[in-house]
Design an enzyme around this catalytic site. Structure first.
Site, PDB file in Angstrom:
ATOM      1  N   ASP A   2       0.818  -1.206   0.000  1.00 20.21           N
ATOM      2  CA  ASP A   2       0.000   0.000   0.000  1.00 20.21           C
ATOM      3  C   ASP A   2       0.861   1.269   0.000  1.00 20.21           C
ATOM      4  OD1 ASP A   2      -2.468   1.365   0.038  1.00 20.21           O
ATOM      5  OD2 ASP A   2      -3.308  -0.009   1.520  1.00 20.21           O
TER       6      ASP A   2
ATOM      7  N   ASP B  28      -9.530   3.823  -3.513  1.00 20.86           N
ATOM      8  CA  ASP B  28     -10.209   2.593  -3.113  1.00 20.86           C
ATOM      9  C   ASP B  28     -11.652   2.542  -3.602  1.00 20.86           C
ATOM     10  OD1 ASP B  28      -7.898   2.016  -1.779  1.00 20.86           O
ATOM     11  OD2 ASP B  28      -8.746   2.159   0.235  1.00 20.86           O
TER      12      ASP B  28
END
Length: 435
Positions: free
Chosen positions: A149, A209
Site C-alpha cells: 500500500d 479505493d
C-alpha cells in the site's frame, strides 16, 4: 571497447529485468480472495482459514481462485528487537508461518499486506526503510503474494521517479529472497504507475479505493480524470473506476496488470445487474479478480456471478487484449458505452454498458466494434453468444445465431451490461433483433 561496453550494458539491463517484475508470475491476472472489503481490521487466523476452506467447498479453486490474502491489521503493536515484523499474538497465536503452511496444505497460496510508508493505512508498522528484512521474513514464512500500500509515505511521492524508487526497493527485496512472490502495488494511481510499475510489479492499482456503490459521486474520490489526478482518495464508485480504466488499458501486458481494486460482488451495496456489470468489466479489462466478500456465506446470485467461467476464461486468456472503449455517448442521467477486445483463436468480445437510470435501445454497429480490425472484419458475419445466459447444457454462453453488420435493437436496462462473444462465421446471415 564500445562493443564490450555495449555487451556489459545489455547484460546489466537483462539482470535488472529479471530482478524487476519478471518473476514468472501473473502471466494472466491473479485470482483469489482478500480480507479487507468485508472484514476490514476484524480478522484472525480462523477468518482466513474458514475463507480458504470455503473457496474449496464452493469450487472456486477449480476456476482459478488461488490466493488467500490477509490484508491490514495482522501486525503486532511493534516489530521485534531485531526489526523483523511480528504478528498480533491474539489474532494469530500460532504465527504467520503456521497459517501459511495450513493454506499451502489446502492447495492454495498465501498473501500478506504492508505499506510503503512508516505506517500502514490501518496504523500498524509499515515497511518503508525495512524492505529487506520484511521481504526476507515474508519469504521465510512462506508468503506467495504481497499487497503493498501507499499510506504514510513521508511525502515520497509527487513524481513518477520518486514513487518508482520507493516501490522498487520492495521489488528488489522480494526478488532477492529467491522465493517467487507476486508483487501487487497499491499506490492508488498516484504519479501514473502504469508508466513505471510494469518494470517492477505484477500489478498496480489505478485509482482510489473502491466503494460498494454503482456510480455515486463522492468528494473523497474527487478526480474526474485519472490521468491528471492529484488526490486519488477513496469511496470511488464502481462505474467511476471503469471510466478511469478506459485510457490505461494499453499499458497492461502479461505479468503486469492494471488493478481496478478488489471485487465488491456479494457485499450488498449493489443489485444483481450492477454486480454483473462489475464482474464483467473487471474480467474484460483484465484486472486481477480478487474477491472481497464473505465467501463462507454467499447467495446463489453472488456465486453465479463470480463463477461465470466464460468471463473468467476471457480474463485469463493469455492471447487476449484488454477491451477498449470504442465510444461513449451521453444519455439522460448517465451514458452508453461500447467496448470491444480481441481474444485468442480469432475470437472477440463486445460489451455494451448503460450507466443511466433508464432503459435504452441501440444498434451495435460492427463498424464500431471492429474498428481496430478494419473493413474485412467489419463486414463479415459472426456467430454470437450471450455470455450472461447459459446454453442448453448449462454452460455460460447462449448461442444467438449469425449476425452481420450490426446487432440491431439491443434493449439494455438501467445499469446493465450486455456481453457477447463473436466468432467469424461463413457467409450466412441472420437479422437478429432485441438481443
Amino acid at each position: 571497447m564500445f562493443i564490450a561496453l555495449g555487451a556489459t550494458v545489455i547484460a546489466a539491463l537483462a539482470i535488472r529485468s529479471v530482478l524487476g517484475h519478471d518473476n514468472g508470475l501473473a502471466r494472466s491476472p491473479q485470482m483469489g480472495w482478500n480480507t479487507w472489503n468485508h472484514f476490514g481490521c476484524d480478522i484472525s487466523e480462523s477468518t482466513i482459514l474458514n475463507a480458504a476452506k470455503a473457496m474449496i467447498s464452493n469450487n472456486l479453486t477449480q476456476l482459478g481462485y488461488e490466493y488467500v490474502i490477509m490484508d491490514d491489521c495482522w501486525q503486532a503493536p511493534a516489530r521485534d528487537s531485531s526489526g523483523a515484523p511480528v504478528a498480533d499474538p491474539q489474532k494469530f497465536p500460532n504465527g504467520i508461518k503456521d497459517l501459511a503452511d495450513q493454506i499451502h496444505n489446502l492447495g492454495l497460496k498465501f498473501g500478506i499486506y504492508s505499506s510503503a510508508g512508516i505506517y500502514t493505512c490501518g496504523g500498524k508498522f509499515g515497511s518503508l526503510g525495512f524492505e529487506e528484512i520484511d521481504a526476507k521474513t515474508y519469504a521465510d514464512w512462506g508468503v506467495d503474494y504481497l499487497k503493498y500500500d501507499n499510506c504514510f509515505n513521508e511525502g515520497l511521492a509527487g513524481t513518477p521517479k520518486i514513487s518508482h524508487d520507493r516501490f522498487a526497493n520492495m521489488s528488489r527485496a522480494l526478488n532477492a529472497t529467491g522465493r517467487p512472490i507476486l508483487y501487487s502495488m497499491c499506490n492508488w494511481g498516484e504519479d501514473g504507475p502504469w508508466n513505471f510499475a510494469p518494470t517492477i510489479a505484477n500489478s498496480w492499482r489505478i485509482s482510489g479505493d473502491i466503494h460498494d456503490d454503482f456510480n455515486r459521486f463522492d468528494d473523497r474520490c474527487p478526480c474526474t480524470d485519472i490521468l491528471d489526478c492529484k488526490l486519488p482518495g477513496f469511496h470511488c464508485a464502481m462505474a467511476r473506476i471503469i471510466d478511469f480504466a478506459a485510457p490505461v488499458g494499453q499499458k497492461a501486458r502479461s505479468g503486469a496488470w492494471n488493478d481496478l481494486d478488489m471485487l465488491e460482488v456479494g457485499n450488498g451495496g449493489m443489485d444483481f445487474d450492477e454486480y454483473v456489470t462489475h464482474f464483467t468489466f473487471w474480467s474484460i479489462l483484465k484486472s486481477p479478480l480478487i474477491l472481497g466478500n464473505d465467501v463462507t456465506n454467499m447467495s446463489n446470485d453472488t456465486l453465479s456471478i463470480i463463477t461465470n467461467k466464460a468471463l473468467i476464461d476471457i480474463n485469463q486468456d493469455q492471447g487476449s487484449s484488454v477491451a477498449n472503449r470504442m465510444w461513449k455517448r451521453t444519455v439522460s442521467g448517465g451514458d452508453l458505452s461500447l467496448w470491444a477486445g480481441s481474444l485468442s483463436n480469432n475470437r472477440f468480445v463486445i460489451a455494451l454498458l448503460n450507466t443511466s437510470p433508464n432503459s435504452q435501445t441501440v444498434d451495435v454497429s460492427f463498424k464500431d466494434a471492429f474498428f481496430d480490425q478494419g473493413t474485412t472484419y467489419q463486414q463479415q458475419p459472426y456467430k454470437l453468444s450471450d455470455l450472461w445466459q447459459k446454453d442448453g447444457s448449462g454452460n455460460w454462453g447462449k448461442p444467438l445465431g449469425t449476425v452481420q453488420g450490426s446487432i440491431k435493437g439491443v434493449k439494455i436496462g438501467s445499469h446493465q451490461t450486455k456481453l457477447w462473444l463473436a466468432i467469424p462465421a461463413g457467409s450466412s446471415k441472420r437479422d437478429t433483433a432485441e438481443l
